[in-house]
Design a protein around this motif. Sequence first.
Motif, PDB file in Angstrom:
ATOM      1  N   ASN A  30      41.347  32.376  39.287  1.00  0.00           N
ATOM      2  CA  ASN A  30      40.951  33.485  40.197  1.00  0.00           C
ATOM      3  C   ASN A  30      40.712  34.744  39.338  1.00  0.00           C
ATOM      4  O   ASN A  30      41.087  35.046  38.211  1.00  0.00           O
ATOM      5  N   ALA A  31      40.059  35.823  40.186  1.00  0.00           N
ATOM      6  CA  ALA A  31      39.785  36.979  39.634  1.00  0.00           C
ATOM      7  C   ALA A  31      39.804  37.889  40.746  1.00  0.00           C
ATOM      8  O   ALA A  31      39.350  37.628  41.802  1.00  0.00           O
ATOM      9  N   ASP A  32      40.349  39.081  40.742  1.00  0.00           N
ATOM     10  CA  ASP A  32      40.369  39.957  41.881  1.00  0.00           C
ATOM     11  C   ASP A  32      39.219  40.930  42.069  1.00  0.00           C
ATOM     12  O   ASP A  32      39.233  41.737  43.080  1.00  0.00           O
ATOM     13  N   ASN A  33      38.153  41.061  41.083  1.00  0.00           N
ATOM     14  CA  ASN A  33      37.104  41.919  41.337  1.00  0.00           C
ATOM     15  C   ASN A  33      35.869  41.067  40.373  1.00  0.00           C
ATOM     16  O   ASN A  33      36.137  40.111  39.733  1.00  0.00           O
ATOM     17  N   GLY A  34      34.718  41.662  40.742  1.00  0.00           N
ATOM     18  CA  GLY A  34      33.647  41.259  39.895  1.00  0.00           C
ATOM     19  C   GLY A  34      33.545  41.291  38.183  1.00  0.00           C
ATOM     20  O   GLY A  34      33.204  40.378  37.661  1.00  0.00           O
ATOM     21  N   ARG A  35      34.047  42.479  37.968  1.00  0.00           N
ATOM     22  CA  ARG A  35      34.148  42.652  36.471  1.00  0.00           C
ATOM     23  C   ARG A  35      35.157  41.604  35.810  1.00  0.00           C
ATOM     24  O   ARG A  35      34.739  41.042  34.869  1.00  0.00           O
TER      25      ARG A  35
END
Length: 127
Positions: A30-35
Amino acid sequence: MAVILVVDDSAEFKGIMFDYLIMMEYKVLNADNGREGVKKALDAKPDLILLDVMMPDMGGLEALKELGAEDETRDIPVFIMTGSAFDGEMGAMFRQEPNCREFLDKTISLALLHEKIQAALANRKRG
């Protein structure tokens, strides 16, 4: 076991995807944003990425372009997932990027999403 990276700022959506994809026997990151998503993709080199459109810090289109510009990530299939009003013009804009394989509404049935994931992973192995 295929690895799928889910990049979305909605904890609820990531939770649903995590539970379903684990049940379908995928490893899920999982990742919370594009960066954060681009960084995780470069580090982990997942087999497929589910990418939200509207996120803080770096949105989906910018992340998609960065993924496409990097040798390590340009061939990873990306499914754009949006909860926003489904806009054909926005879909066409994302589909111009060679790594964008699907532009999907988040209300897609999980069974149909799984079929599309299986097809994309099969195509990647052949390619």
